[in-house]
Design an enzyme around this catalytic site. Structure first.
Site, PDB file in Angstrom:
ATOM      1  N   ASP A  36      87.138  90.203   5.370  1.00 31.87           N
ATOM      2  CA  ASP A  36      86.386  88.874   6.127  1.00 31.87           C
ATOM      3  C   ASP A  36      85.419  87.789   4.921  1.00 31.87           C
ATOM      4  OD1 ASP A  36      86.638  91.544   8.105  1.00 31.87           O
ATOM      5  OD2 ASP A  36      86.346  90.089   9.135  1.00 31.87           O
ATOM      6  N   ASN A  94      84.813  94.084   3.878  1.00 27.01           N
ATOM      7  CA  ASN A  94      85.841  94.520   5.376  1.00 27.01           C
ATOM      8  C   ASN A  94      85.546  95.347   6.070  1.00 27.01           C
ATOM      9  OD1 ASN A  94      88.681  93.515   5.933  1.00 27.01           O
ATOM     10  ND2 ASN A  94      88.657  95.499   5.398  1.00 27.01           N
ATOM     11  N   LYS A  95      86.383  95.356   7.284  1.00 30.11           N
ATOM     12  CA  LYS A  95      85.588  96.491   8.333  1.00 30.11           C
ATOM     13  C   LYS A  95      85.394  98.082   7.120  1.00 30.11           C
ATOM     14  CE  LYS A  95      85.213  95.827  11.621  1.00 30.11           C
ATOM     15  NZ  LYS A  95      84.198  95.137  12.403  1.00 30.11           N
ATOM     16  N   GLN A 145      90.143  98.978  15.976  1.00 30.48           N
ATOM     17  CA  GLN A 145      91.081  98.577  16.133  1.00 30.48           C
ATOM     18  C   GLN A 145      92.082  98.615  15.039  1.00 30.48           C
ATOM     19  OE1 GLN A 145      87.431  98.148  14.839  1.00 30.48           O
ATOM     20  NE2 GLN A 145      86.957  95.866  14.698  1.00 30.48           N
ATOM     21  N   ARG A 182      89.099  88.532  18.285  1.00 32.60           N
ATOM     22  CA  ARG A 182      88.625  88.914  16.260  1.00 32.60           C
ATOM     23  C   ARG A 182      89.472  88.803  15.006  1.00 32.60           C
ATOM     24  NH1 ARG A 182      91.696  92.019  15.796  1.00 32.60           N
ATOM     25  NH2 ARG A 182      90.932  92.247  14.193  1.00 32.60           N
ATOM     26  N   GLY A 183      89.152  89.253  14.262  1.00 31.06           N
ATOM     27  CA  GLY A 183      89.506  89.155  12.681  1.00 31.06           C
ATOM     28  C   GLY A 183      89.364  87.983  12.442  1.00 31.06           C
ATOM     29  N   ALA A 184      88.704  87.516  11.056  1.00 27.48           N
ATOM     30  CA  ALA A 184      88.149  86.912  10.896  1.00 27.48           C
ATOM     31  C   ALA A 184      89.374  85.741  10.388  1.00 27.48           C
ATOM     32  CB  ALA A 184      88.584  86.903   8.865  1.00 27.48           C
ATOM     33  N   ARG A 218      79.237  85.285  14.871  1.00 30.77           N
ATOM     34  CA  ARG A 218      79.495  86.448  14.003  1.00 30.77           C
ATOM     35  C   ARG A 218      78.770  86.293  12.132  1.00 30.77           C
ATOM     36  NH1 ARG A 218      84.440  90.542  15.187  1.00 30.77           N
ATOM     37  NH2 ARG A 218      82.692  91.950  14.111  1.00 30.77           N
TER      38      ARG A 218
HETATM   39  O1  MRU Z   1      85.252  93.365  13.223  1.00 36.90           O
HETATM   40  P1  MRU Z   1      85.962  92.399  13.376  1.00 36.90           P
HETATM   41  O2  MRU Z   1      87.388  93.369  14.736  1.00 36.90           O
HETATM   42  O3  MRU Z   1      86.555  90.752  13.733  1.00 36.90           O
HETATM   43  O4  MRU Z   1      87.054  92.911  11.941  1.00 36.90           O
HETATM   44  C1  MRU Z   1      88.755  91.943  11.685  1.00 36.90           C
HETATM   45  C2  MRU Z   1      88.354  92.832  10.060  1.00 36.90           C
HETATM   46  O5  MRU Z   1      87.458  93.479   9.809  1.00 36.90           O
HETATM   47  C3  MRU Z   1      89.271  92.411   9.117  1.00 36.90           C
HETATM   48  O6  MRU Z   1      90.001  93.687   8.482  1.00 36.90           O
HETATM   49  C4  MRU Z   1      89.421  91.325   8.715  1.00 36.90           C
HETATM   50  O7  MRU Z   1      89.130  90.645   8.936  1.00 36.90           O
HETATM   51  C5  MRU Z   1      90.791  90.668   7.942  1.00 36.90           C
HETATM   52  S1  MRU Z   1      91.406  90.162   9.557  1.00 36.90           S
HETATM   53  C6  MRU Z   1      92.759  89.390   8.705  1.00 36.90           C
END
Ligand code: MRU
Length: 366
Positions: free
Chosen positions: A241, A251-252, A201, A53-55, A90
């Protein structure tokens, strides 16, 4: 990222040239487990289930997913079909769609029998670029943090949200890269880590900061406003993201509340992201698709049974019946006017369309 005695990256190709290993983030922070991905379907599952996970990391995983698909079958419609499957995993983090577009552009002109090797190489290049870009984000972020730290006598207080550390990318991370750089530079830094309900997270952020020895304190999401209003935070740094052409940030979920509270408190709000997170084809945040995830992420809680913690066997505990209606958007939009600056691999810039184009002039006529 320090995961000693384990490998330092979140994803690495195996020498067999037919599989990649990833850190299975669904097991963290309780168990450090590695998952081996050998097929397109396993790569798609890893992204969908958030084993990765994470962009930036899901972008690299998607690229390798395509390479795995071409190892399985390089002819026919494999490239387009595999790409469509991965695109659907996603929707919000544009890095995934950016990586797949880059892979298609590289592979489509090639004859089928050369595509698998080329895909493997291109995915490797995307991974290496991510490592270098995140390292640079750390350096440019440090340049912003040094004067803030220099103006105060006590420790530098950073607040973050979600996990935008090494686990969210290949290695250094985005929002946490400047924190690691500050820590390495000898700055007395402390991080307020918000839980980030419902997927928590923040547990991952606290875990990786502990691995590095960076002082941090875990807070409930709802504690952020109090800390900001009391002057206990010097800067908020989050990842992204997807960033629209006008500087609006997806973002999250929960990010925009921190941005609003930071603005009210006069605290700088930084967004750290590499080129692959900027989507110049979307004019504004309202044009960014927001992922809605399963309601069970709210109906069930996951953790270790307190009496049985030694066994490290995760359990799900029901807090709501399955008939309870829930709404679970995974991301929100923070308006550009709430963002103090972007921290990118090319430097920092204001959150305006013009500043972003000055940083990425090749996008002016794209
Ligand atoms: O749903 P996730 O855990 O994949 O979401 C991640 C985030 O929102 C991070 O803040 C975002 O990807 C930036 S990470 C480099």
């Amino acid at each position: 990222m320090n995961t000693a005695p384990f490998p330092v990256r979140t994803l690495w190709p195996n020498p067999d040239g037919h599989s990649v290993n990833v850190i299975d983030q669904t097991a963290l922070p309780h168990v450090f487990r590695i998952a081996r991905l050998t097929t397109l379907e396993e790569a798609a599952y890893a992204i969908r289930s958030m084993q990765v996970r994470g962009a930036p990391l899901i972008g690299v995983t998607a690229a390798y997913g395509l390479a795995l698909a071409l190892r399985q079958q390089s002819g026919g419609d494999t490239l387009e079909n595999a790409s469509a499957l991965l695109e659907a995993t996603r929707p919000t983090a544009v890095n995934l769609h950016w990586a797949l577009a880059r892979m298609r552009a590289r592979l489509l002109p090639l004859p089928a029998n050369r595509r698998a090797d080329a895909a493997w190489e291109e995915a490797g290049r995307i991974a290496e670029e991510d490592v270098e870009q995140c390292r640079r984000i750390g350096e440019y972020g440090l340049a912003l943090l040094e004067p803030i730290a220099g103006r105060k006598s006590g420790r530098l207080e950073i607040m973050t949200h979600c996990n935008a550390g090494g686990l969210a990318a290949l290695n250094h991370g985005t929002a946490i890269a400047p924190v690691y750089a500050a820590f390495r530079a000898g700055i007395d830094v402390h991080v307020w880590v918000s839980e980030t309900r419902p997927r928590n997270q923040g547990l991952l952020t606290a875990w990786e900061l502990r691995q590095h020895g960076v002082p941090n304190t875990f807070i409930a999401d709802n504690a952020a406003g109090l800390l900001l209003s009391r002057g206990q935070v010097d800067a908020v740094i989050v990842g992204a993201d997807r960033v629209a052409a006008n500087g609006d940030v997806a973002n999250k979920i929960g990010t925009c509340l921190k941005a609003l509270a930071a603005r009210e408190a006069g605290v700088p709000f930084f967004v750290a992201a590499p080129r692959s997170t900027f989507d110049f084809s979307r004019a504004a945040g309202a044009d960014i698709p927001i992922e809605e995830r399963s309601g069970d992420e709210l109906r069930l809680l996951h953790g270790l049974d307190e009496k049985d913690a030694g066994k490290m066997a995760g359990k799900a505990v029901r807090q709501l019946p399955s008939c309870q209606a829930v709404f679970n958007p995974a991301f929100d939009i923070t308006l550009a006017r709430l963002v103090t600056a972007f921290i990118t691999e090319r430097g920092a810039c204001a959150a305006t369309a013009e500043s972003l184009l000055s940083l990425y002039p090749e996008e002016r006529n794209a």
